[in-house]
Write a protein that holds these residues in place. Structure first.
Motif, mmCIF file in Angstrom:
data_model
loop_
_atom_site.group_PDB
_atom_site.id
_atom_site.type_symbol
_atom_site.label_atom_id
_atom_site.label_comp_id
_atom_site.label_asym_id
_atom_site.label_seq_id
_atom_site.Cartn_x
_atom_site.Cartn_y
_atom_site.Cartn_z
ATOM 1 N N PHE A 1 0.847 -1.175 0.000
ATOM 2 C CA PHE A 1 0.000 0.000 0.000
ATOM 3 C C PHE A 1 0.885 1.227 0.000
ATOM 4 O O PHE A 1 1.752 1.382 0.855
ATOM 5 N N LYS A 2 0.673 2.105 -0.970
ATOM 6 C CA LYS A 2 1.423 3.344 -1.033
ATOM 7 C C LYS A 2 0.883 4.264 0.049
ATOM 8 O O LYS A 2 -0.313 4.508 0.129
ATOM 9 N N VAL A 3 1.780 4.787 0.876
ATOM 10 C CA VAL A 3 1.364 5.652 1.973
ATOM 11 C C VAL A 3 1.565 7.106 1.579
ATOM 12 O O VAL A 3 0.617 7.831 1.335
ATOM 13 N N VAL A 4 2.801 7.543 1.524
ATOM 14 C CA VAL A 4 3.128 8.912 1.138
ATOM 15 C C VAL A 4 4.404 8.862 0.301
ATOM 16 O O VAL A 4 5.351 8.170 0.661
ATOM 17 N N GLY A 5 4.418 9.603 -0.810
ATOM 18 C CA GLY A 5 5.607 9.611 -1.663
ATOM 19 C C GLY A 5 5.919 8.209 -2.137
ATOM 20 O O GLY A 5 5.086 7.539 -2.728
ATOM 21 N N ARG A 6 7.123 7.745 -1.829
ATOM 22 C CA ARG A 6 7.537 6.393 -2.226
ATOM 23 C C ARG A 6 7.401 5.385 -1.097
ATOM 24 O O ARG A 6 7.746 4.225 -1.253
ATOM 25 N N ALA A 7 6.926 5.836 0.051
ATOM 26 C CA ALA A 7 6.783 4.949 1.208
ATOM 27 C C ALA A 7 5.626 3.975 0.982
ATOM 28 O O ALA A 7 4.524 4.376 0.616
ATOM 29 N N VAL A 8 5.903 2.691 1.184
ATOM 30 C CA VAL A 8 4.878 1.666 1.037
ATOM 31 C C VAL A 8 4.890 0.753 2.259
ATOM 32 O O VAL A 8 5.877 0.656 2.963
ATOM 33 N N VAL A 9 3.763 0.101 2.493
ATOM 34 C CA VAL A 9 3.622 -0.861 3.574
ATOM 35 C C VAL A 9 3.285 -2.208 2.941
ATOM 36 O O VAL A 9 2.193 -2.368 2.398
ATOM 37 N N PRO A 10 4.217 -3.185 2.965
ATOM 38 C CA PRO A 10 3.929 -4.495 2.381
ATOM 39 C C PRO A 10 3.117 -5.364 3.342
ATOM 40 O O PRO A 10 3.385 -5.391 4.542
ATOM 41 N N VAL A 11 2.120 -6.048 2.811
ATOM 42 C CA VAL A 11 1.291 -6.957 3.605
ATOM 43 C C VAL A 11 0.919 -8.164 2.747
ATOM 44 O O VAL A 11 1.061 -8.139 1.530
ATOM 45 N N THR A 12 0.429 -9.194 3.401
ATOM 46 C CA THR A 12 -0.178 -10.318 2.698
ATOM 47 C C THR A 12 -1.676 -10.187 2.905
ATOM 48 O O THR A 12 -2.143 -9.991 4.032
ATOM 49 N N ALA A 13 -2.438 -10.263 1.810
ATOM 50 C CA ALA A 13 -3.884 -10.090 1.889
ATOM 51 C C ALA A 13 -4.580 -11.267 1.212
ATOM 52 O O ALA A 13 -4.112 -11.776 0.192
ATOM 53 N N ALA A 14 -5.687 -11.669 1.805
ATOM 54 C CA ALA A 14 -6.521 -12.732 1.234
ATOM 55 C C ALA A 14 -7.799 -12.088 0.702
ATOM 56 O O ALA A 14 -8.499 -11.393 1.442
ATOM 57 N N PHE A 15 -8.070 -12.298 -0.578
ATOM 58 C CA PHE A 15 -9.269 -11.761 -1.220
ATOM 59 C C PHE A 15 -10.280 -12.879 -1.398
ATOM 60 O O PHE A 15 -9.931 -13.959 -1.895
ATOM 61 N N THR A 16 -11.512 -12.636 -0.981
ATOM 62 C CA THR A 16 -12.587 -13.604 -1.162
ATOM 63 C C THR A 16 -13.805 -12.887 -1.740
ATOM 64 O O THR A 16 -13.894 -11.663 -1.695
ATOM 65 N N ALA A 17 -14.722 -13.683 -2.263
ATOM 66 C CA ALA A 17 -15.986 -13.135 -2.778
ATOM 67 C C ALA A 17 -17.117 -13.917 -2.111
ATOM 68 O O ALA A 17 -17.635 -14.884 -2.662
ATOM 69 N N PRO A 18 -17.518 -13.504 -0.890
ATOM 70 C CA PRO A 18 -18.542 -14.251 -0.154
ATOM 71 C C PRO A 18 -19.929 -14.179 -0.779
ATOM 72 O O PRO A 18 -20.767 -15.027 -0.512
ATOM 73 N N GLU A 19 -20.183 -13.162 -1.605
ATOM 74 C CA GLU A 19 -21.461 -13.006 -2.304
ATOM 75 C C GLU A 19 -21.155 -12.550 -3.727
ATOM 76 O O GLU A 19 -20.057 -12.066 -4.003
ATOM 77 N N PRO A 20 -22.099 -12.685 -4.642
ATOM 78 C CA PRO A 20 -21.831 -12.335 -6.046
ATOM 79 C C PRO A 20 -21.334 -10.915 -6.277
ATOM 80 O O PRO A 20 -20.557 -10.677 -7.180
ATOM 81 N N ARG A 21 -21.750 -9.950 -5.477
ATOM 82 C CA ARG A 21 -21.344 -8.558 -5.700
ATOM 83 C C ARG A 21 -20.501 -8.014 -4.555
ATOM 84 O O ARG A 21 -20.473 -6.812 -4.315
#
Length: 121
Positions: free
Chosen positions: A10-30
């Protein structure tokens, strides 16, 4: 139980970023849910809902997108940092606006591809 797990920054400010591991799900159609599973903010969730505003087949579709964010942090002085929130809000609004513009451009490109039969949808 299916999830797409990716490393994102995630870009925070300027070139500063915060790396994370994220899980994406789709619990409902939309609905798309992103849960941070490793890194800063573990347990934080962003849930995005898309609601059609126009009936099917009425030309170019219009959709309302609503996002709910639940952010957490185990950092010891996170509560004290909340006092700085008024100073951080302009940067956060700018980053959120940039993300929304990127997401909208992506959605519009996919719609154009799907509507012309060049992308399975």
């Amino acid at each position: 139980d299916d999830a797409l797990v990716v490393r994102v920054s995630f870009k925070v400010v300027g070139r500063a970023v915060v790396p994370v591991t994220a899980a994406f799900t789709a619990p409902e159609p939309r609905t798309v849910t992103m849960r941070i599973t490793e890194g800063e903010g573990v347990g934080s969730v962003v849930e995005t809902h898309a609601t059609p505003l126009t009936p099917a087949g009425s030309g170019r579709p219009r959709t309302a997108v609503v996002e709910a964010v639940l952010a957490t942090s185990d950092r010891p002085y996170f509560g004290a940092v909340r006092a700085l929130a008024p100073l951080l809000r302009p940067a956060m609004r700018s980053a959120a606006g940039r993300l929304w513009r990127d997401d909208l451009a992506y959605a519009e490109r996919r719609w154009r591809l799907r509507s012309t039969g060049r992308f399975p949808g």
